[in-house]
Design a protein around this motif. Structure first.
Motif, PDB file in Angstrom:
ATOM      1  N   ALA A 505     -30.395  10.737 -31.746  1.00  0.00           N
ATOM      2  CA  ALA A 505     -29.827  11.277 -30.704  1.00  0.00           C
ATOM      3  C   ALA A 505     -28.540  10.300 -30.597  1.00  0.00           C
ATOM      4  O   ALA A 505     -28.394   9.078 -30.829  1.00  0.00           O
ATOM      5  CB  ALA A 505     -30.582  10.875 -29.548  1.00  0.00           C
ATOM      6  N   VAL A 506     -27.423  10.900 -30.082  1.00  0.00           N
ATOM      7  CA  VAL A 506     -26.220  10.551 -29.754  1.00  0.00           C
ATOM      8  C   VAL A 506     -26.052  10.096 -28.437  1.00  0.00           C
ATOM      9  O   VAL A 506     -26.115  10.930 -27.470  1.00  0.00           O
ATOM     10  CB  VAL A 506     -25.110  11.199 -30.402  1.00  0.00           C
ATOM     11  N   ILE A 507     -25.447   9.075 -27.863  1.00  0.00           N
ATOM     12  CA  ILE A 507     -25.331   8.393 -26.699  1.00  0.00           C
ATOM     13  C   ILE A 507     -23.769   8.221 -26.474  1.00  0.00           C
ATOM     14  O   ILE A 507     -23.042   7.902 -27.154  1.00  0.00           O
ATOM     15  CB  ILE A 507     -26.008   7.009 -26.351  1.00  0.00           C
ATOM     16  N   SER A 508     -23.312   9.168 -25.106  1.00  0.00           N
ATOM     17  CA  SER A 508     -21.869   8.700 -24.897  1.00  0.00           C
ATOM     18  C   SER A 508     -21.921   8.217 -23.432  1.00  0.00           C
ATOM     19  O   SER A 508     -22.873   8.564 -22.698  1.00  0.00           O
ATOM     20  CB  SER A 508     -21.379   9.901 -25.055  1.00  0.00           C
ATOM     21  N   GLY A 509     -20.876   7.538 -23.222  1.00  0.00           N
ATOM     22  CA  GLY A 509     -20.940   7.006 -21.668  1.00  0.00           C
ATOM     23  C   GLY A 509     -21.215   5.665 -21.391  1.00  0.00           C
ATOM     24  O   GLY A 509     -21.030   5.052 -20.210  1.00  0.00           O
ATOM     25  N   ALA A 510     -21.611   4.792 -22.501  1.00  0.00           N
ATOM     26  CA  ALA A 510     -22.214   3.531 -22.366  1.00  0.00           C
ATOM     27  C   ALA A 510     -20.890   2.818 -22.470  1.00  0.00           C
ATOM     28  O   ALA A 510     -20.096   3.135 -23.077  1.00  0.00           O
ATOM     29  CB  ALA A 510     -23.272   3.067 -23.095  1.00  0.00           C
ATOM     30  N   GLY A 511     -20.888   1.276 -22.195  1.00  0.00           N
ATOM     31  CA  GLY A 511     -19.800   0.518 -22.334  1.00  0.00           C
ATOM     32  C   GLY A 511     -19.363   0.143 -20.918  1.00  0.00           C
ATOM     33  O   GLY A 511     -19.794   0.216 -20.091  1.00  0.00           O
ATOM     34  N   GLU A 512     -18.143  -0.429 -21.086  1.00  0.00           N
ATOM     35  CA  GLU A 512     -17.515  -1.046 -20.117  1.00  0.00           C
ATOM     36  C   GLU A 512     -16.647   0.121 -19.038  1.00  0.00           C
ATOM     37  O   GLU A 512     -16.224   1.040 -19.618  1.00  0.00           O
ATOM     38  CB  GLU A 512     -16.406  -1.925 -20.563  1.00  0.00           C
ATOM     39  N   HIS A 513     -16.754   0.166 -18.055  1.00  0.00           N
ATOM     40  CA  HIS A 513     -16.148   0.796 -16.760  1.00  0.00           C
ATOM     41  C   HIS A 513     -15.586   0.277 -15.760  1.00  0.00           C
ATOM     42  O   HIS A 513     -16.274  -0.755 -15.121  1.00  0.00           O
ATOM     43  CB  HIS A 513     -17.403   1.971 -16.364  1.00  0.00           C
ATOM     44  N   SER A 514     -14.167   0.818 -15.526  1.00  0.00           N
ATOM     45  CA  SER A 514     -13.570   0.062 -14.173  1.00  0.00           C
ATOM     46  C   SER A 514     -13.920   0.815 -12.976  1.00  0.00           C
ATOM     47  O   SER A 514     -14.642   1.807 -13.050  1.00  0.00           O
ATOM     48  CB  SER A 514     -12.120   0.234 -14.366  1.00  0.00           C
ATOM     49  N   LEU A 515     -14.255   0.301 -12.002  1.00  0.00           N
ATOM     50  CA  LEU A 515     -14.498   0.597 -10.478  1.00  0.00           C
ATOM     51  C   LEU A 515     -13.416   0.477  -9.569  1.00  0.00           C
ATOM     52  O   LEU A 515     -12.884  -0.359  -9.443  1.00  0.00           O
ATOM     53  CB  LEU A 515     -16.013  -0.465 -10.183  1.00  0.00           C
ATOM     54  N   LYS A 516     -13.356   1.659  -9.052  1.00  0.00           N
ATOM     55  CA  LYS A 516     -12.526   1.887  -7.819  1.00  0.00           C
ATOM     56  C   LYS A 516     -13.320   1.619  -6.429  1.00  0.00           C
ATOM     57  O   LYS A 516     -14.714   1.581  -6.610  1.00  0.00           O
ATOM     58  CB  LYS A 516     -11.818   2.968  -7.606  1.00  0.00           C
ATOM     59  N   GLU A 517     -12.802   1.300  -5.465  1.00  0.00           N
ATOM     60  CA  GLU A 517     -13.421   0.919  -4.193  1.00  0.00           C
ATOM     61  C   GLU A 517     -14.159   2.272  -3.844  1.00  0.00           C
ATOM     62  O   GLU A 517     -13.498   3.298  -4.069  1.00  0.00           O
ATOM     63  CB  GLU A 517     -12.299   0.742  -2.901  1.00  0.00           C
ATOM     64  N   GLY A 518     -15.259   2.260  -3.249  1.00  0.00           N
ATOM     65  CA  GLY A 518     -15.926   3.326  -2.916  1.00  0.00           C
ATOM     66  C   GLY A 518     -16.992   3.811  -3.998  1.00  0.00           C
ATOM     67  O   GLY A 518     -17.357   2.942  -4.689  1.00  0.00           O
ATOM     68  N   SER A 519     -17.065   5.103  -3.885  1.00  0.00           N
ATOM     69  CA  SER A 519     -18.015   5.563  -5.020  1.00  0.00           C
ATOM     70  C   SER A 519     -17.638   5.826  -6.446  1.00  0.00           C
ATOM     71  O   SER A 519     -16.346   6.287  -6.460  1.00  0.00           O
ATOM     72  CB  SER A 519     -18.763   6.812  -4.531  1.00  0.00           C
ATOM     73  N   ASN A 520     -18.372   5.537  -7.505  1.00  0.00           N
ATOM     74  CA  ASN A 520     -17.951   5.546  -8.803  1.00  0.00           C
ATOM     75  C   ASN A 520     -19.271   6.297  -9.607  1.00  0.00           C
ATOM     76  O   ASN A 520     -20.480   5.683  -9.441  1.00  0.00           O
ATOM     77  CB  ASN A 520     -17.723   4.219  -9.412  1.00  0.00           C
ATOM     78  N   ASP A 521     -19.286   7.305 -10.146  1.00  0.00           N
ATOM     79  CA  ASP A 521     -20.392   8.019 -10.864  1.00  0.00           C
ATOM     80  C   ASP A 521     -19.855   7.910 -12.468  1.00  0.00           C
ATOM     81  O   ASP A 521     -18.919   8.101 -12.862  1.00  0.00           O
ATOM     82  CB  ASP A 521     -20.331   9.522 -10.516  1.00  0.00           C
ATOM     83  N   ILE A 522     -21.147   7.009 -13.061  1.00  0.00           N
ATOM     84  CA  ILE A 522     -20.889   7.162 -14.361  1.00  0.00           C
ATOM     85  C   ILE A 522     -21.938   7.819 -15.196  1.00  0.00           C
ATOM     86  O   ILE A 522     -23.340   7.549 -14.853  1.00  0.00           O
ATOM     87  CB  ILE A 522     -21.299   5.442 -14.664  1.00  0.00           C
ATOM     88  N   THR A 523     -21.726   8.591 -15.926  1.00  0.00           N
ATOM     89  CA  THR A 523     -22.587   9.670 -16.459  1.00  0.00           C
ATOM     90  C   THR A 523     -22.713   8.997 -18.270  1.00  0.00           C
ATOM     91  O   THR A 523     -21.624   8.763 -18.752  1.00  0.00           O
ATOM     92  CB  THR A 523     -22.030  10.948 -16.760  1.00  0.00           C
ATOM     93  N   ILE A 524     -24.012   8.735 -18.204  1.00  0.00           N
ATOM     94  CA  ILE A 524     -24.285   8.563 -19.590  1.00  0.00           C
ATOM     95  C   ILE A 524     -25.268   9.928 -20.310  1.00  0.00           C
ATOM     96  O   ILE A 524     -26.226  10.249 -19.751  1.00  0.00           O
ATOM     97  CB  ILE A 524     -25.453   7.481 -19.891  1.00  0.00           C
ATOM     98  N   ALA A 525     -24.455  10.352 -21.230  1.00  0.00           N
ATOM     99  CA  ALA A 525     -24.939  11.697 -21.900  1.00  0.00           C
ATOM    100  C   ALA A 525     -25.792  11.329 -23.205  1.00  0.00           C
ATOM    101  O   ALA A 525     -25.164  10.591 -23.955  1.00  0.00           O
ATOM    102  CB  ALA A 525     -23.790  12.620 -22.185  1.00  0.00           C
TER     103      ALA A 525
END
Length: 708
Positions: A505-525
């Motif tokens: 299986a191939v994973i995408s979306g992992a690793g470092e993510h910057s966050l803005k104030e409020g809600s942040n959706d991080i999708t790992i496919a």
């Protein structure tokens, strides 16, 4: 130097000739298109005709890469012909795969039946007959082709008072039981392609990527898609598979020993002999014909059933006579052969053969008694009960449905039909009035249920998911797709870690993510080897900076909003139909970024995805989605992208789209939803017509551009 000049001259001449030929071909093709009633296509429509599967290659020949697999009954478009290096004829074909993509490749011509070669002249009497029988429209094309070739055949509609999806659900059901959840009603070989096997948690261990064994380790639960395919009679309305709807009763006028020999050609039954009851010997052919006379069961069915259960070579332990503890006993039809009670399927079958029942010639301590007695048992328990076709032997809709089924092999009836059909010579097929009883369920799908074709591991679950220094809610579970977390304003980025169960299986979306104030959706496919994608979403709320009110809101900065405030949306350069939830006015080859650039959104975010929710890259096409979310990640609005003339959703207007219009008009493949809107290119209230196909063709040839 002279040689170089000659080559350059030859190149110019060759180029001019090619250009000239292309112009001539283009003009000729255009006039043919405008003059021909089916839009001038030289393409031919074909149907795959194989017993198992047909490989699609990248070029003409088995030495080239396999790019796909097709099964019997699959409709293809033949684009051209080519001979392989061995001299065999191959067809260049185009078809729509199970994922909705158009595939172009090559297949051996011997396995393709050209439907255009079978001409159906309108037959008012036959049309009226089909209507009187109550056959739905989706049955009629197949029956018309069969009637055109075999006008003596009779097709009877057997209306079943059960909703089709209800029947599928019940045949697919995996009965709870002991170690591996008991025996499923519909099984398939463990060596089958992955999409033929169920991934229900009762059938498939997602933590190991292994299928549970039912009725022994070699049989696993069939997928719901395969069950639907096998249950849908419309998939078998051709001259071979139609025989699973033939009556299993003996018809001595045409079910002869000669036909039986043709049916068993190449099988152990064709030339083998067995002891008879008088101390002599007899051929298998004679034994089966005698069994038919005594039981009233079709000899063709009996032979097909034996081959299905014992194999072409007849090497099964059920008829070896040497199975330890059961020496001298035989069970040619595998009656009562199932795994259970600490015994194998063969042992249970032979245990039954050892029992006593004069009516069915038991004990089956001779080959003759097993063949004849098993036929009597089948005729009494199935044919006499109303399960009088191969299809009904597998699928029970009598009295208490689903409870009295001869076999669990989901495509066993299809395979036995292949054998049964060989019992009839071409002359017999053309002259005998064969009768077929064809099931019709309530609430059937508009089109036949396709056979699944995907292969490769389906495992797209994670073994672990986390974010450094952050606690996720709820606790991780491989089947839980959404998680929440809240972080302080000082946390401006997080590192997401993910590990898949399956190494392929191939994973995408992992690793470092910057966050803005409020809600942040991080999708790992997680993309499985077979292409299936599973998304895990982590919704991280980053608290506002200091100075906010008691509710955590920054009252001194109008740009900072509460997470659930509704977005404000402005759009320029494209059209939005709020009533139909459509986005139009988009040209070919438009990128997702260009779509996003047309939106000005305050207090929200935008995503451009395919119909399954995977974010798009490359170009957008008909059926793709534009989704707008609030700051807390809730879906605020969703629109479908629609490009007139782009029917297959690849973002371009090509001859493939014109072909889809053609197939819709001919009733071969119906269009619906946003794709049907895209096909109505002239935007009139006349539905999808030849005018729309003509507009697409002119657009492709550069004669008249389709305005979006």
């Amino acid at each position: 130097m002279r040689l170089r000049v000659d080559r350059m001259y030859f190149h110019r001449v060759k180029t001019n000739i090619i250009c000239h030929l292309l112009i001539v071909a283009l003009i000729s093709g255009l006039f043919a298109f405008l003059d021909e009633e089916i839009y001038g296509y030289t393409d031919k429509t074909g149907v795959v005709s194989v017993e198992t599967t047909l490989n699609v290659r990248s070029d003409a020949g088995t030495i080239y890469k396999k790019i796909g697999t097709l099964t019997n009954g699959y409709i293809v478009t033949i684009k051209g012909e080519k001979y392989s290096s061995t001299g065999a004829l191959w067809y260049n074909i185009s078809y729509i795969d199970s994922g909705g993509k158009t595939v172009n490749g090559y297949v051996a011509a011997e396995f393709i039946k050209i439907l255009d070669d079978i001409q159906y002249n309108p037959d008012a009497d036959f049309e009226a007959y089909m209507t009187s029988q109550g056959f739905p429209e989706s049955y009629k094309n197949g029956l018309r082709l069969l009637h055109a070739k075999y006008p003596n055949w009779v097709f009877k509609a057997d209306h079943i008072d059960i909703d089709f999806n209800t029947a599928v659900d019940n045949e697919y059901m995996i009965n709870p039981g002991s170690a591996n959840y008991g025996m499923g009603r519909s099984l398939i070989s463990v060596n089958s392609i992955s999409s033929w096997k169920s991934t229900d948690t009762k059938a498939y261990d997602w933590s190991t990527g292994k299928w549970y064994g039912f009725d022994g380790n070699n049989w696993v639960a069939a997928s719901r898609e395969l069950v639907a395919y096998a249950l849908d009679p419309r998939n078998f309305l051709d001259e071979t598979y139609i025989f699973q709807f033939e009556s299993l009763s003996y018809e001595p006028s045409y079910q002869t020993a000669e036909g039986l020999r043709a049916l068993t050609a190449g099988k152990f039954l064709n030339s083998g002999t067995i002891p008879n009851d008088n101390g002599g010997t007899m051929s298998y052919i004679d034994a089966i014909m005698r069994a038919a006379n005594i039981s009233g069961a079709s000899p063709f069915y009996l032979a097909a059933s034996i081959v299905q259960e014992m194999g072409s070579a007849g090497k099964s332990g059920s008829i070896s006579g040497t199975e330890k503890g059961y020496e001298g006993y035989y069970n040619y039809y595998n009656i009562k052969a199932y795994t259970g009670g600490g015994l194998t399927a063969i042992q249970n079958g032979l245990k039954y053969a050892m029992g006593t029942d004069a009516a069915t010639y038991r004990p089956w301590n001779t080959r003759y008694k097993s063949i004849v007695g098993g036929a009597v048992w089948t005729a009494k328990n199935y044919i006499g009960r109303g399960q009088d076709t191969l299809y009904y032997k597998k699928f029970d809709f009598v009295d208490t449905p689903y409870t009295h089924q001869y076999m669990t092999h989901i495509i066993g009836a299809r395979q036995e039909a292949v054998t049964s059909s060989k019992g009839y010579t071409n002359e017999m097929k053309n002259t005998i009035k064969l009768v077929f009883k064809i099931p019709v369920f309530k609430s059937m799908p508009e089109t036949p249920c396709p056979i699944p074709t995907k292969d490769g591991s389906p495992n797209n679950v994670l073994a672990g998911l986390g974010a450094d220094g952050i606690s996720l809610t709820p606790t991780f579970n491989m089947f839980t797709s959404k998680y929440d977390a809240i972080v302080e304003n000082s946390v401006s980025k997080i590192n997401v870690t993910a590990k898949a169960v399956d190494g392929k299986a191939v994973i995408s979306g992992a690793g470092e993510h910057s966050l803005k104030e409020g809600s942040n959706d991080i999708t790992i496919a997680v993309k499985a080897e077979n292409g299936d994608v599973r998304n895990y979403v982590i919704s991280v709320v980053r608290k506002p900076s200091s100075g906010g009110d008691n509710n955590g809101n920054n009252s001194g900065d109008n740009n900072v909003t509460t997470p659930d405030e509704k977005p404000s949306v402005n759009v320029t350069g494209i059209n939005i139909d709020e009533q139909g939830k459509l986005i139009t006015g988009i040209s070919e080859a438009t990128s997702p970024d260009k779509i996003k650039g047309a939106f000005s959104i305050k207090n929200g975010t935008i995503k451009v995805t395919d119909k399954n929710g995977t974010e798009k890259s490359g170009t957008v096409g008909t059926g793709d989605k534009v989704r707008i979310y609030t700051n807390n990640g809730s879906l605020f609005a969703e629109y479908s992208i629609m490009i007139y003339g782009d029917i297959n959703g690849d973002g371009a207007i090509t001859v493939k789209d014109a072909l889809m219009v053609r197939k819709h008009i001919l009733g071969m493949e119906g269009l619906g939803g946003v794709n049907a809107i895209a096909a109505n290119v002239n935007r009139q209230n006349d539905g999808i017509t030849v005018k729309d196909a003509l507009m697409i063709r002119k657009h492709v040839l550069g004669m008249d551009k389709i305005i979006q």
